[in-house]
Design a protein around this motif. Sequence first.
Motif, PDB file in Angstrom:
ATOM      1  N   ARG A  12      -9.682   6.825   0.238  1.00 32.93           N
ATOM      2  CA  ARG A  12      -9.359   8.123  -0.353  1.00 32.93           C
ATOM      3  C   ARG A  12      -7.900   8.163  -0.786  1.00 32.93           C
ATOM      4  O   ARG A  12      -7.549   8.620  -1.847  1.00 32.93           O
ATOM      5  CB  ARG A  12      -9.671   9.217   0.664  1.00 32.93           C
ATOM      6  CG  ARG A  12      -9.234  10.596   0.274  1.00 32.93           C
ATOM      7  CD  ARG A  12      -9.782  11.614   1.240  1.00 32.93           C
ATOM      8  NE  ARG A  12      -9.504  11.226   2.611  1.00 32.93           N
ATOM      9  CZ  ARG A  12      -8.812  11.962   3.478  1.00 32.93           C
ATOM     10  NH1 ARG A  12      -8.286  13.088   3.108  1.00 32.93           N
ATOM     11  NH2 ARG A  12      -8.633  11.549   4.711  1.00 32.93           N
ATOM     12  N   LEU A  13      -7.043   7.645   0.067  1.00 31.56           N
ATOM     13  CA  LEU A  13      -5.618   7.638  -0.238  1.00 31.56           C
ATOM     14  C   LEU A  13      -5.319   6.622  -1.325  1.00 31.56           C
ATOM     15  O   LEU A  13      -4.564   6.855  -2.231  1.00 31.56           O
ATOM     16  CB  LEU A  13      -4.814   7.302   1.010  1.00 31.56           C
ATOM     17  CG  LEU A  13      -4.943   8.339   2.101  1.00 31.56           C
ATOM     18  CD1 LEU A  13      -4.342   7.808   3.384  1.00 31.56           C
ATOM     19  CD2 LEU A  13      -4.258   9.615   1.694  1.00 31.56           C
ATOM     20  N   SER A  16      -5.861   7.890  -4.832  1.00 31.66           N
ATOM     21  CA  SER A  16      -5.112   9.012  -5.382  1.00 31.66           C
ATOM     22  C   SER A  16      -3.632   8.749  -5.586  1.00 31.66           C
ATOM     23  O   SER A  16      -2.945   9.514  -6.191  1.00 31.66           O
ATOM     24  CB  SER A  16      -5.277  10.242  -4.495  1.00 31.66           C
ATOM     25  OG  SER A  16      -4.668   9.980  -3.250  1.00 31.66           O
ATOM     26  N   ILE A  17      -3.160   7.657  -5.085  1.00 26.42           N
ATOM     27  CA  ILE A  17      -1.702   7.495  -5.032  1.00 26.42           C
ATOM     28  C   ILE A  17      -1.027   7.383  -6.385  1.00 26.42           C
ATOM     29  O   ILE A  17      -0.051   8.059  -6.661  1.00 26.42           O
ATOM     30  CB  ILE A  17      -1.318   6.266  -4.190  1.00 26.42           C
ATOM     31  CG1 ILE A  17      -1.330   6.652  -2.714  1.00 26.42           C
ATOM     32  CG2 ILE A  17       0.077   5.787  -4.521  1.00 26.42           C
ATOM     33  CD1 ILE A  17      -0.821   5.580  -1.814  1.00 26.42           C
ATOM     34  N   VAL A  18      -1.497   6.504  -7.240  1.00 32.12           N
ATOM     35  CA  VAL A  18      -0.610   6.136  -8.343  1.00 32.12           C
ATOM     36  C   VAL A  18      -1.290   6.146  -9.695  1.00 32.12           C
ATOM     37  O   VAL A  18      -2.442   5.786  -9.821  1.00 32.12           O
ATOM     38  CB  VAL A  18      -0.044   4.737  -8.007  1.00 32.12           C
ATOM     39  CG1 VAL A  18      -0.056   3.811  -9.184  1.00 32.12           C
ATOM     40  CG2 VAL A  18       1.339   4.854  -7.431  1.00 32.12           C
ATOM     41  N   SER A  19      -0.586   6.539 -10.744  1.00 35.49           N
ATOM     42  CA  SER A  19      -1.138   6.486 -12.100  1.00 35.49           C
ATOM     43  C   SER A  19      -0.961   5.071 -12.629  1.00 35.49           C
ATOM     44  O   SER A  19      -0.032   4.375 -12.246  1.00 35.49           O
ATOM     45  CB  SER A  19      -0.388   7.477 -12.993  1.00 35.49           C
ATOM     46  OG  SER A  19       0.917   7.011 -13.216  1.00 35.49           O
ATOM     47  N   PRO A  30       2.388  -0.421   1.804  1.00 35.73           N
ATOM     48  CA  PRO A  30       1.112  -0.162   2.474  1.00 35.73           C
ATOM     49  C   PRO A  30       0.863   1.336   2.558  1.00 35.73           C
ATOM     50  O   PRO A  30       1.759   2.085   2.887  1.00 35.73           O
ATOM     51  CB  PRO A  30       1.306  -0.748   3.867  1.00 35.73           C
ATOM     52  CG  PRO A  30       2.385  -1.752   3.702  1.00 35.73           C
ATOM     53  CD  PRO A  30       3.257  -1.273   2.594  1.00 35.73           C
ATOM     54  N   VAL A  32      -0.484   5.041   3.674  1.00 39.45           N
ATOM     55  CA  VAL A  32      -0.560   5.682   4.984  1.00 39.45           C
ATOM     56  C   VAL A  32      -1.930   5.405   5.580  1.00 39.45           C
ATOM     57  O   VAL A  32      -2.934   5.583   4.943  1.00 39.45           O
ATOM     58  CB  VAL A  32      -0.367   7.204   4.830  1.00 39.45           C
ATOM     59  CG1 VAL A  32      -0.609   7.906   6.145  1.00 39.45           C
ATOM     60  CG2 VAL A  32       1.028   7.496   4.340  1.00 39.45           C
TER      61      VAL A  32
END
Lengths: 169, 580
Positions: A12-13, A16-19, A30, A32
């Motif tokens: 999930r993380l 969503s983190i980066v474009s 790394p 979270v």
Amino acid sequence: RTRRGDLNTDLRLGLSIVSPDAQKDNWIGPSVSKQREQRQDWPPIKSLLRTTLAVAGKADTNVHNVHNNDNSDRRRTSLFVKVYMEGVPIGRKLDLLTLHNYDDLISTLAHMFTTSITCPNGDRADHAKSLHVLTYEDREGDWMMVGDVPWEMFMTTVKRLKITRADRC
Amino acid sequence: MDPSKSRDSAESTRVIQFPNDVLERILSLIDSHRDRNAVSLVSKAWYNAERWTRRHVFIGNCYAVSPQIVARRFPNIRSVMLKGKPRFSDFNLVPPNWGADVHGWLAVFADQYPQLEELRLKRMTVTDESLKFLARKFHNFRVLSLLSCDGFSTDGLEAIATDCRHLTELDIQENGIDDISGNWLSCFPENFTSMEVLNFASLSSDVNFDALERLVSQCKSLKILKVNKSITLEQLQRLLVRAPQLTELGTGSFLQELTAHQNEELERAFIGCKYLHALSGLWEATTLYLPVLYPACTNLTFLNLSYAALQSEELAKLVAHCPRLQRLWVLDTVEDVGLEAVASSCPLLEELRVFPADPYDQDINRGVTESGFLAVSLGCRKLHYVLYFCRQMTNAAVARIVQNCPGFTHFRLCIMKPGQPDYLTNEPMDEGFGAVVKTCTNLRRLGVSGLLTDLTFEYIGRYAKNLETLSVAFAGGSDLGMKSILVGCPKLRKLEIRDCPFGNEALLSGLEKYESMRSLWMSACKVTLHGCKTLATQRPRLNVEVMKDEEIDDGQSYKVYVYRTVAGPRTDAPSFVHTL
């Protein structure tokens, strides 16, 4: 390189983190993960606050809920406590947030355990008719009769419930 | 040099002729250690006059100097402040038994400063033996303040309470200690009257309440009292009526079933505290009992609610009674709505800290957002210190915030998910932090977070000319980022970096810089042993210490701690710390 123990990426993380554009230029370390939570080095809060919050989070979920009777944006969506009936080894769990007052509590439990329980607001004369009374364990570890304190206060201190035989009290 | 030389010597002759005792008398009025350091550079005479009159010494890094050197230069010290471990040790990044043991210092002080009165330690290791030694050797000892220290237990505190007859301050904050029992409080002598500051809020064991009550009654000069969670509301009431002169109060647990009469008494006790300007503690405070505080809030300038998970309504009602509030610490349970209430009730607010109640919770619907911060910046124009933990932020909001409050001196923003972009535009947070450094010309401390490219650091290097402390995590794209900082920020003193792609080239770009800084910390970056060795060879007056980073598999990752020192390499380094 991999972080030792960081075998499970939290998908999930990760998503969503980066474009896509940014990813070219940037180092994303790394993500979270549970491992970081265990190492307790991020986010950067001091250990006293961290341990206080951890204890508060587990033990006092009650406290947050009491004041959200009006708005729908509840901090927690449930408040399950264990309920045992004397003589029955297997207990039940009851979500106190689905109830609004002591009457609700008594009738729900009476139904759940198929018995009659003394209503705390009721006539003391009825006491003789009920098979059981309701008690609860409070934050200090003491066993008390249900019904003496206001419902809101009860919600902040109750840890678990026990239905005891009326002739024992 | 030549034309001015004669003028200089003429002037310095004039200075030398200034009678020494007059000079010393004047200099003894100067307290600030920075001023004193400046004074000592004027001339040899001033250097000497200064060193004889210095009473308080501040040592920002216990390994930058040795106790022998300190004692040799300053013969008359009465008060010492010592700081030890790098700040990231607060977040478990420094292994245990790393060092910063105070005992070596105490041994020298016992010899050279037997009249020592005050000791303030931050991030040092302090053993019970050291505390017992302290209590035994310094007969005039008055002030002990331990902040974020470790290594001792409540047994050590017993020695302090028993033997320090003139103790005026015992301040125990946020330490990693062995809390065996609250018996230490009962060790103060029966006729003890000198206490002015007592803070044991972070200890958990029960103390003997009678002993505490007696202490409070007898110490008429007690101004600051911060008790621990074991003290109930009823007990608090009894303490307050005996100490109406308190200026700072840390309550115990704020959750207890009180009768109406007890409630009234408590309220009256708070009404009696006319001098209270700081309030903290308030564990488990809820709507039920917060109203008893209201009468005491009129003159409140500092309110610390970090241990009370208040909802927005509760906070709103409370701050409505705190018109003079200057500093507020809260948990993010108050949400944006709570912060909006602060914005409208507390126009004098200068400092806001918002901590995460659920730091590991990824749910973006909890806590505070950019709008809470924005609201405060609109209502509190004097805001200059913020520590803000949130789960979402935008560049536009940050830009508007600093436009509203250009006077920021400390801007510490922690977007909790590493590498998170502006959630509306999906862009890096470069422009937001760029706006911070461009607008806030007085910025001294900066904590950055979120998705950041080298551009952020370019901005910092270019604009942050007063920056002294910078914290960076999970940010940057290449060595260029760190280089920009080292080349650009003239007043940089402390740089701490973790989980960034900065390597040897970046490290070595600071060759000219590190001796003017207190320290550099780098962990989980791309620095290698070779780079560190190069730095160490080229700069012998720096200690370049490396520790293997156990968390990372490749066996090549190091934690690097670089600092200037006149004491040479550490003699007490544990096996896992290598000085290159």
